[in-house]
Design a protein around this motif. Sequence first.
Motif, PDB file in Angstrom:
ATOM      1  N   LYS A 192      43.568  26.437  37.598  1.00 21.92           N
ATOM      2  CA  LYS A 192      43.595  26.695  36.160  1.00 21.92           C
ATOM      3  C   LYS A 192      42.886  27.993  35.776  1.00 21.92           C
ATOM      4  O   LYS A 192      43.347  28.748  34.928  1.00 21.92           O
ATOM      5  CB  LYS A 192      42.959  25.519  35.408  1.00 21.92           C
ATOM      6  N   ILE A 193      41.738  28.234  36.407  1.00 20.27           N
ATOM      7  CA  ILE A 193      40.915  29.391  36.053  1.00 20.27           C
ATOM      8  C   ILE A 193      41.366  30.652  36.788  1.00 20.27           C
ATOM      9  O   ILE A 193      41.355  31.756  36.241  1.00 20.27           O
ATOM     10  CB  ILE A 193      39.426  29.107  36.391  1.00 20.27           C
ATOM     11  N   ASN A 194      41.765  30.483  38.048  1.00 19.61           N
ATOM     12  CA  ASN A 194      42.050  31.638  38.901  1.00 19.61           C
ATOM     13  C   ASN A 194      43.292  31.381  39.773  1.00 19.61           C
ATOM     14  O   ASN A 194      43.196  31.289  40.997  1.00 19.61           O
ATOM     15  CB  ASN A 194      40.822  31.921  39.781  1.00 19.61           C
ATOM     16  N   PRO A 195      44.467  31.258  39.142  1.00 18.33           N
ATOM     17  CA  PRO A 195      45.675  30.940  39.901  1.00 18.33           C
ATOM     18  C   PRO A 195      46.149  32.119  40.748  1.00 18.33           C
ATOM     19  O   PRO A 195      45.690  33.248  40.550  1.00 18.33           O
ATOM     20  CB  PRO A 195      46.695  30.621  38.794  1.00 18.33           C
ATOM     21  N   PRO A 196      47.055  31.865  41.697  1.00 18.48           N
ATOM     22  CA  PRO A 196      47.584  32.971  42.509  1.00 18.48           C
ATOM     23  C   PRO A 196      48.352  33.962  41.645  1.00 18.48           C
ATOM     24  O   PRO A 196      48.911  33.607  40.604  1.00 18.48           O
ATOM     25  CB  PRO A 196      48.499  32.267  43.514  1.00 18.48           C
ATOM     26  N   ALA A 197      48.365  35.227  42.077  1.00 20.64           N
ATOM     27  CA  ALA A 197      49.087  36.280  41.367  1.00 20.64           C
ATOM     28  C   ALA A 197      49.585  37.300  42.387  1.00 20.64           C
ATOM     29  O   ALA A 197      48.976  37.475  43.445  1.00 20.64           O
ATOM     30  CB  ALA A 197      48.174  36.950  40.348  1.00 20.64           C
ATOM     31  N   PRO A 198      50.689  37.977  42.095  1.00 21.80           N
ATOM     32  CA  PRO A 198      51.260  38.933  43.054  1.00 21.80           C
ATOM     33  C   PRO A 198      50.303  40.044  43.476  1.00 21.80           C
ATOM     34  O   PRO A 198      50.369  40.549  44.590  1.00 21.80           O
ATOM     35  CB  PRO A 198      52.467  39.505  42.292  1.00 21.80           C
ATOM     36  N   ASP A 199      49.388  40.416  42.577  1.00 18.52           N
ATOM     37  CA  ASP A 199      48.475  41.519  42.878  1.00 18.52           C
ATOM     38  C   ASP A 199      47.149  41.054  43.484  1.00 18.52           C
ATOM     39  O   ASP A 199      46.231  41.861  43.677  1.00 18.52           O
ATOM     40  CB  ASP A 199      48.185  42.319  41.600  1.00 18.52           C
ATOM     41  N   PHE A 210      40.734  31.293  49.178  1.00 17.34           N
ATOM     42  CA  PHE A 210      39.824  32.058  48.325  1.00 17.34           C
ATOM     43  C   PHE A 210      40.575  33.223  47.694  1.00 17.34           C
ATOM     44  O   PHE A 210      41.398  33.871  48.345  1.00 17.34           O
ATOM     45  CB  PHE A 210      38.640  32.593  49.140  1.00 17.34           C
ATOM     46  N   ARG A 211      40.274  33.493  46.419  1.00 18.73           N
ATOM     47  CA  ARG A 211      40.892  34.605  45.698  1.00 18.73           C
ATOM     48  C   ARG A 211      39.826  35.423  44.973  1.00 18.73           C
ATOM     49  O   ARG A 211      38.744  34.913  44.667  1.00 18.73           O
ATOM     50  CB  ARG A 211      41.889  34.097  44.646  1.00 18.73           C
ATOM     51  N   GLN A 212      40.154  36.672  44.701  1.00 18.54           N
ATOM     52  CA  GLN A 212      39.269  37.498  43.870  1.00 18.54           C
ATOM     53  C   GLN A 212      39.051  36.792  42.532  1.00 18.54           C
ATOM     54  O   GLN A 212      39.991  36.321  41.911  1.00 18.54           O
ATOM     55  CB  GLN A 212      39.898  38.871  43.647  1.00 18.54           C
ATOM     56  N   GLY A 213      37.795  36.705  42.104  1.00 20.71           N
ATOM     57  CA  GLY A 213      37.456  36.033  40.855  1.00 20.71           C
ATOM     58  C   GLY A 213      36.946  34.625  41.039  1.00 20.71           C
ATOM     59  O   GLY A 213      36.441  34.017  40.084  1.00 20.71           O
ATOM     60  N   ASP A 214      37.043  34.074  42.262  1.00 23.24           N
ATOM     61  CA  ASP A 214      36.556  32.717  42.492  1.00 23.24           C
ATOM     62  C   ASP A 214      35.044  32.628  42.415  1.00 23.24           C
ATOM     63  O   ASP A 214      34.329  33.530  42.869  1.00 23.24           O
ATOM     64  CB  ASP A 214      36.991  32.220  43.883  1.00 23.24           C
ATOM     65  N   ILE A 233      33.586  36.200  43.993  1.00 26.60           N
ATOM     66  CA  ILE A 233      34.361  37.073  44.885  1.00 26.60           C
ATOM     67  C   ILE A 233      34.889  38.228  44.040  1.00 26.60           C
ATOM     68  O   ILE A 233      35.700  38.028  43.133  1.00 26.60           O
ATOM     69  CB  ILE A 233      35.519  36.317  45.556  1.00 26.60           C
ATOM     70  N   VAL A 234      34.406  39.436  44.310  1.00 27.18           N
ATOM     71  CA  VAL A 234      34.794  40.596  43.500  1.00 27.18           C
ATOM     72  C   VAL A 234      35.952  41.366  44.107  1.00 27.18           C
ATOM     73  O   VAL A 234      36.615  42.157  43.428  1.00 27.18           O
ATOM     74  CB  VAL A 234      33.587  41.542  43.273  1.00 27.18           C
ATOM     75  N   SER A 235      36.202  41.145  45.418  1.00 25.75           N
ATOM     76  CA  SER A 235      37.295  41.880  46.055  1.00 25.75           C
ATOM     77  C   SER A 235      37.691  41.219  47.368  1.00 25.75           C
ATOM     78  O   SER A 235      36.836  40.668  48.074  1.00 25.75           O
ATOM     79  CB  SER A 235      36.873  43.339  46.317  1.00 25.75           C
ATOM     80  N   ILE A 236      38.977  41.261  47.672  1.00 18.12           N
ATOM     81  CA  ILE A 236      39.477  40.905  49.001  1.00 18.12           C
ATOM     82  C   ILE A 236      40.315  42.080  49.480  1.00 18.12           C
ATOM     83  O   ILE A 236      41.269  42.493  48.807  1.00 18.12           O
ATOM     84  CB  ILE A 236      40.304  39.611  48.981  1.00 18.12           C
ATOM     85  N   GLU A 237      39.939  42.651  50.622  1.00 20.70           N
ATOM     86  CA  GLU A 237      40.583  43.870  51.123  1.00 20.70           C
ATOM     87  C   GLU A 237      40.892  43.733  52.606  1.00 20.70           C
ATOM     88  O   GLU A 237      40.385  42.832  53.286  1.00 20.70           O
ATOM     89  CB  GLU A 237      39.664  45.084  50.899  1.00 20.70           C
ATOM     90  N   LYS A 238      41.709  44.660  53.107  1.00 23.48           N
ATOM     91  CA  LYS A 238      42.004  44.719  54.533  1.00 23.48           C
ATOM     92  C   LYS A 238      41.253  45.883  55.163  1.00 23.48           C
ATOM     93  O   LYS A 238      41.160  46.964  54.566  1.00 23.48           O
ATOM     94  CB  LYS A 238      43.511  44.894  54.769  1.00 23.48           C
ATOM     95  N   ASP A 239      40.673  45.643  56.344  1.00 20.62           N
ATOM     96  CA  ASP A 239      39.987  46.725  57.049  1.00 20.62           C
ATOM     97  C   ASP A 239      40.995  47.538  57.855  1.00 20.62           C
ATOM     98  O   ASP A 239      42.214  47.326  57.765  1.00 20.62           O
ATOM     99  CB  ASP A 239      38.859  46.178  57.925  1.00 20.62           C
ATOM    100  N   GLU A 240      40.492  48.477  58.676  1.00 18.28           N
ATOM    101  CA  GLU A 240      41.378  49.364  59.438  1.00 18.28           C
ATOM    102  C   GLU A 240      42.238  48.618  60.451  1.00 18.28           C
ATOM    103  O   GLU A 240      43.282  49.119  60.892  1.00 18.28           O
ATOM    104  CB  GLU A 240      40.558  50.462  60.139  1.00 18.28           C
ATOM    105  N   ASP A 241      41.811  47.417  60.809  1.00 17.64           N
ATOM    106  CA  ASP A 241      42.594  46.593  61.745  1.00 17.64           C
ATOM    107  C   ASP A 241      43.475  45.583  61.028  1.00 17.64           C
ATOM    108  O   ASP A 241      44.000  44.648  61.655  1.00 17.64           O
ATOM    109  CB  ASP A 241      41.646  45.854  62.703  1.00 17.64           C
TER     110      ASP A 241
END
Length: 343
Positions: A192-199, A210-214, A233-241
Motif C-alpha cells: 500500500k505504501i510502497n508498491p512496485p513501479a517500473p522505475d 525490498f524497494r527504494q522507500g521501504d 532504503i534510499v537507493s537500490i543500484e547495480k555495481d560494476e558487476d
Amino acid sequence: MLAPTGKAARRMAQATGKEAYTIHSGLCIMEDTDISSIKNLEFDTVIVDEVSMCDMKIFSILMSALNPDKTTLLLVGDSDQLPSVGAGNVLNELISCGKIPVTRLNLVYRQGAGSVIPQNAELINNGNSRLLYNSEFQFINADEQDSCFELVVEKYVHAVKTIGIENVCILCPMKSKGVNCVNEYNKVIQQKINPPAPDKLEMKVKTTVFRQGDRVMQTKNNEFVSNGETGIIVSIEKDEDEELLCGIKFDGKHDTIWYDIEDMSNITLAYSITIHKSQGSEYKTVIMPMMKSFFIMLKRNLLYTAVTRAKSKVIIVGQKQAIFIAVNKTETDKRNTQLGLRI
C-alpha cells in the motif's frame, strides 16, 4: 554514556550533545570476542540507559570492565517495562536488593503536560483496566481478526500521510503467528505504501522483496549499525558487476550504508515491529492490535511498554477484553534469578 541498543544510545547523544555508544561498541564486544580481552572503561562516571534491557551476561561484562576504585556507575531504566530477552531480571533485582541507592523520577517528559498517555500508563501499572480514552488515546473495537487487521492498516496509512512514515509504527505482540502479526502487516503495508513501479529496482532476499522507500530494521549488530536500528532504503543500484546494492540511511545517521544481498539477510521490513523490539524507541503515533488470540503474550508490562513508546497518540484496535487480560496478568514475569539476594 552507554545503552543496550543503538536507538537508545542515539537518543542519549541527541539529548546531551555528547557521544554515546551501545554497550557492545563501547566495550568493543563482537560475536567472537574473548571476554578476557574486553576493553576497560577508565572513566570517572559511566551512565547506562535502558537498563531493563540488560541481561545477566552483558551486565556482568559491563561490571568487569569498570574500575571500582575510580568509577561511579549511574543506571537509568524503567523497571515496569519488559525484562531483557536474555537471562535474568537485572534492573528489578538491583532495585529490590535494598543495597543500592534508588531515585524514582515521577515527571514525564516524553508526552506533553496533561497528556492521558502517562496517566493510562500509570493505570496499567496499578492493575486498572478502566483507561481514559480521547483523541490522543483511542480504542477502536474489532471483534474479528480480519476487521482488526484492516482497521490497523487503514489507521497506519492515514497516519503516514499526516505525520510522515518515520513518526508512526505498528507495535505487535507477535512476529509471525496469526493474522495480526508483524510479518503480515509488513507485507500488506509495503504494497500500500510502497508498491512496485517500473522505475524502481527491487532486491529479493529469500521471501522478502525490498524497494527504494521501504522502512527497514537491522536485526544483527555489524560494524556500523546496531541490532534494532531503523531507517529508509534510499537507493537500490547495480555495481560494476551488475550485482544489486541497497543503500540505507538509518535514523540519526548522516551517511548512507551500502548492503549487498548477503548483508540484507540481516535487514527486515519495519512498518511494523514487535513490542519487544520497540524498547528504547519512541514514535509520535503508536498503533497496536490487541486481540484475545494473543493470550500467551498479553501481560501488563507488554502493554505498558507499547503505550509508553508514544509521544502524541496511541491507537488500540481490537477487543477490550484483551486489554483487561493484559492489565491483570503479571504472574508469568517471575524469573529464577538470585542476583538481588546475592548482593
